[in-house]
Motif scaffolding. Structure first.
Motif, mmCIF file in Angstrom:
data_model
loop_
_atom_site.group_PDB
_atom_site.id
_atom_site.type_symbol
_atom_site.label_atom_id
_atom_site.label_comp_id
_atom_site.label_asym_id
_atom_site.label_seq_id
_atom_site.Cartn_x
_atom_site.Cartn_y
_atom_site.Cartn_z
ATOM 1 N N PRO A 178 65.441 47.763 38.359
ATOM 2 C CA PRO A 178 65.528 48.151 36.950
ATOM 3 C C PRO A 178 64.229 48.838 36.493
ATOM 4 C CG PRO A 178 66.289 45.900 37.250
ATOM 5 C CD PRO A 178 65.661 46.336 38.552
ATOM 6 N N GLY A 179 64.382 49.976 35.826
ATOM 7 C CA GLY A 179 63.233 50.692 35.285
ATOM 8 C C GLY A 179 62.532 51.628 36.245
ATOM 9 N N ALA A 180 62.952 51.699 37.504
ATOM 10 C CA ALA A 180 62.270 52.544 38.494
ATOM 11 C C ALA A 180 62.361 54.028 38.147
ATOM 12 C CB ALA A 180 62.833 52.303 39.893
ATOM 13 N N PHE A 181 63.393 54.424 37.422
ATOM 14 C CA PHE A 181 63.573 55.835 37.047
ATOM 15 C C PHE A 181 63.377 56.048 35.550
ATOM 16 C CE2 PHE A 181 65.820 55.433 41.057
ATOM 17 C CZ PHE A 181 65.318 56.515 41.751
ATOM 18 N N GLY A 182 62.845 55.027 34.872
ATOM 19 C CA GLY A 182 62.591 55.119 33.439
ATOM 20 C C GLY A 182 63.015 53.836 32.752
ATOM 21 N N PRO A 183 62.535 53.636 31.542
ATOM 22 C CA PRO A 183 62.849 52.404 30.811
ATOM 23 C C PRO A 183 64.358 52.208 30.650
ATOM 24 C CG PRO A 183 61.162 53.694 29.659
ATOM 25 C CD PRO A 183 61.679 54.541 30.779
ATOM 26 N N GLY A 184 64.809 51.008 31.008
ATOM 27 C CA GLY A 184 66.217 50.664 30.830
ATOM 28 C C GLY A 184 67.175 51.283 31.827
ATOM 29 N N ILE A 185 66.665 52.039 32.797
ATOM 30 C CA ILE A 185 67.550 52.692 33.767
ATOM 31 C C ILE A 185 67.629 51.865 35.044
ATOM 32 C CG2 ILE A 185 67.934 54.731 35.203
ATOM 33 C CD1 ILE A 185 66.605 56.383 33.014
ATOM 34 N N GLU A 186 68.844 51.502 35.400
ATOM 35 C CA GLU A 186 69.120 50.821 36.666
ATOM 36 C C GLU A 186 70.287 51.570 37.287
ATOM 37 O OE1 GLU A 186 70.648 46.483 38.270
ATOM 38 O OE2 GLU A 186 69.618 46.595 36.357
ATOM 39 N N VAL A 187 70.025 52.241 38.393
ATOM 40 C CA VAL A 187 71.059 53.059 39.014
ATOM 41 C C VAL A 187 72.125 52.172 39.640
ATOM 42 C CG1 VAL A 187 71.533 54.870 40.701
ATOM 43 C CG2 VAL A 187 69.412 54.934 39.372
ATOM 44 N N TYR A 188 71.717 51.272 40.518
ATOM 45 C CA TYR A 188 72.626 50.311 41.130
ATOM 46 C C TYR A 188 72.078 48.918 40.864
ATOM 47 C CZ TYR A 188 74.408 54.137 44.131
ATOM 48 O OH TYR A 188 74.954 55.292 44.615
ATOM 49 N N GLY A 189 72.991 47.952 40.720
ATOM 50 C CA GLY A 189 72.567 46.567 40.613
ATOM 51 C C GLY A 189 72.436 45.964 42.001
ATOM 52 N N PRO A 190 72.045 44.714 42.064
ATOM 53 C CA PRO A 190 72.002 44.028 43.356
ATOM 54 C C PRO A 190 73.412 43.993 43.958
ATOM 55 C CG PRO A 190 70.929 42.722 41.650
ATOM 56 C CD PRO A 190 71.611 43.860 40.962
ATOM 57 N N GLU A 191 73.486 44.115 45.274
ATOM 58 C CA GLU A 191 74.782 44.099 45.940
ATOM 59 C C GLU A 191 75.504 42.789 45.650
ATOM 60 O OE1 GLU A 191 76.806 44.927 50.313
ATOM 61 O OE2 GLU A 191 74.631 45.031 50.096
ATOM 62 N N VAL A 192 76.803 42.882 45.369
ATOM 63 C CA VAL A 192 77.650 41.724 45.106
ATOM 64 C C VAL A 192 78.522 41.506 46.337
ATOM 65 C CG1 VAL A 192 79.516 40.801 43.664
ATOM 66 C CG2 VAL A 192 77.681 42.165 42.615
ATOM 67 N N PRO A 193 78.433 40.326 46.978
ATOM 68 C CA PRO A 193 79.265 40.075 48.160
ATOM 69 C C PRO A 193 80.750 40.100 47.804
ATOM 70 C CG PRO A 193 77.589 38.361 47.878
ATOM 71 C CD PRO A 193 77.584 39.197 46.637
ATOM 72 N N VAL A 194 81.534 40.690 48.677
ATOM 73 C CA VAL A 194 82.995 40.706 48.522
ATOM 74 C C VAL A 194 83.594 40.175 49.825
ATOM 75 C CG1 VAL A 194 82.991 42.628 46.869
ATOM 76 C CG2 VAL A 194 83.205 43.114 49.309
ATOM 77 N N PRO A 195 84.840 39.709 49.800
ATOM 78 C CA PRO A 195 85.469 39.199 51.023
ATOM 79 C C PRO A 195 85.530 40.279 52.105
ATOM 80 C CG PRO A 195 86.785 38.640 49.083
ATOM 81 C CD PRO A 195 85.714 39.577 48.626
ATOM 82 N N GLU A 196 85.509 39.842 53.355
ATOM 83 C CA GLU A 196 85.552 40.778 54.490
ATOM 84 C C GLU A 196 86.779 41.672 54.465
ATOM 85 O OE1 GLU A 196 84.852 39.238 58.427
ATOM 86 O OE2 GLU A 196 83.336 37.843 57.649
ATOM 87 N N ASP A 197 87.884 41.160 53.923
ATOM 88 C CA ASP A 197 89.110 41.942 53.883
ATOM 89 C C ASP A 197 89.293 42.692 52.554
ATOM 90 O OD1 ASP A 197 89.585 39.740 52.283
ATOM 91 O OD2 ASP A 197 91.593 39.350 53.097
ATOM 92 N N ALA A 198 88.209 42.855 51.806
ATOM 93 C CA ALA A 198 88.280 43.548 50.517
ATOM 94 C C ALA A 198 88.698 45.004 50.719
ATOM 95 C CB ALA A 198 86.933 43.484 49.812
ATOM 96 N N GLU A 207 64.592 52.239 51.741
ATOM 97 C CA GLU A 207 63.496 52.236 50.763
ATOM 98 C C GLU A 207 63.920 52.891 49.443
ATOM 99 O OE1 GLU A 207 63.249 55.791 53.396
ATOM 100 O OE2 GLU A 207 63.309 53.650 53.839
ATOM 101 N N LEU A 208 64.745 53.924 49.510
ATOM 102 C CA LEU A 208 65.247 54.541 48.285
ATOM 103 C C LEU A 208 66.279 53.636 47.625
ATOM 104 C CD1 LEU A 208 65.425 56.794 46.213
ATOM 105 C CD2 LEU A 208 66.966 58.025 47.778
ATOM 106 N N MET A 209 67.123 52.982 48.420
ATOM 107 C CA MET A 209 68.116 52.066 47.853
ATOM 108 C C MET A 209 67.418 50.943 47.089
ATOM 109 S SD MET A 209 71.156 51.306 47.086
ATOM 110 C CE MET A 209 72.261 52.294 48.065
ATOM 111 N N GLN A 210 66.317 50.452 47.621
ATOM 112 C CA GLN A 210 65.573 49.401 46.920
ATOM 113 C C GLN A 210 65.109 49.916 45.554
ATOM 114 O OE1 GLN A 210 62.284 47.750 49.091
ATOM 115 N NE2 GLN A 210 61.596 46.537 47.358
ATOM 116 N N ARG A 211 64.643 51.153 45.520
ATOM 117 C CA ARG A 211 64.208 51.747 44.247
ATOM 118 C C ARG A 211 65.405 51.939 43.307
ATOM 119 N NH1 ARG A 211 61.677 57.615 43.173
ATOM 120 N NH2 ARG A 211 60.990 57.207 41.046
ATOM 121 N N LEU A 212 66.539 52.366 43.849
ATOM 122 C CA LEU A 212 67.736 52.562 43.025
ATOM 123 C C LEU A 212 68.225 51.247 42.427
ATOM 124 C CD1 LEU A 212 69.724 55.061 45.285
ATOM 125 C CD2 LEU A 212 68.599 55.585 43.114
ATOM 126 N N ARG A 213 67.949 50.147 43.107
ATOM 127 C CA ARG A 213 68.369 48.829 42.615
ATOM 128 C C ARG A 213 67.314 48.170 41.724
ATOM 129 N NH1 ARG A 213 73.022 47.367 45.332
ATOM 130 N NH2 ARG A 213 73.299 48.120 47.460
#
Length: 188
Positions: A149-169, A141-147
């Motif tokens: 935009p604007g949850a912690f103030g205007p223009g603030i985005e702590v983390y973006g949406p997760e970007v898939p990477v290869p399994e062997d990354a 639930e906190l991760m959703q808030r961290l992702r």
């Protein structure tokens, strides 16, 4: 420990700032809508947020970052470091807040700046492990808030949406994807 970690990360970030060629400050960064210059501006601003002050600006990003880090290092070496501060995720000491926010920002935004300006993008293994452990321990639930935009103030985005990477990354690429960076995209 916190002050030493901050100092090492600030040294690495400062080196990246000092190595940006003048004609690359307007290069796009992995942070949506931010240039290399705006990444550094954000880092300087966040130093001020941690301390509850506005960092004075001269227009010289390297000098301005040096002033921001001087103020944070001074606070970490003083009695202020152990004072409790209110944060969006609860009360903690100023030192803990610096460690969890601005110190970690130096690592992630250091990668952003390196990617934007063609510098070495390697994040130290101990930082990758530490940031991975911190990020993956966040309750959903906190991760959703961290992702959000604007949850912690205007223009603030702590983390973006997760970007898939290869399994062997690599662990670094897995971390970057988890916090919303695309480590597989081409450098600028």
């Amino acid at each position: 420990m916190i002050a030493d970690r901050y100092r090492a990360r600030a040294d690495a970030f400062e080196a990246k700032v000092s190595n940006v060629p003048e004609d690359q400050w307007d290069n796009p960064s992995p942070c949506a809508k931010w240039t290399a210059r705006e990444v550094v501006d954000h880092v300087i601003d966040m130093h001020g947020v941690m301390l509850g002050v506005a960092i004075p600006r001269t227009g010289d990003l390297l000098a301005d970052f040096r002033e921001a880090r001087r103020q944070v290092q001074q606070a970490l070496a003083s009695g202020r470091a152990t004072r409790e501060v209110s944060t969006p995720v609860g009360a903690m000491t100023l030192a803990e807040h610096v460690d969890r926010v601005v110190s970690d920002d130096l690592v992630l935004h250091g990668w952003d700046l390196a990617r934007a300006t063609g510098q070495d993008e390697t994040i130290p293994a101990e930082d990758v492990q530490r940031l991975w452990a911190t990020a993956t321990a966040v309750p959903p639930e906190l991760m959703q808030r961290l992702r959000t935009p604007g949850a912690f103030g205007p223009g603030i985005e702590v983390y973006g949406p997760e970007v898939p990477v290869p399994e062997d990354a690599s662990p670094q690429d897995r971390l970057l994807g988890y916090v919303g960076r695309d480590p597989m995209s081409k450098s600028s």
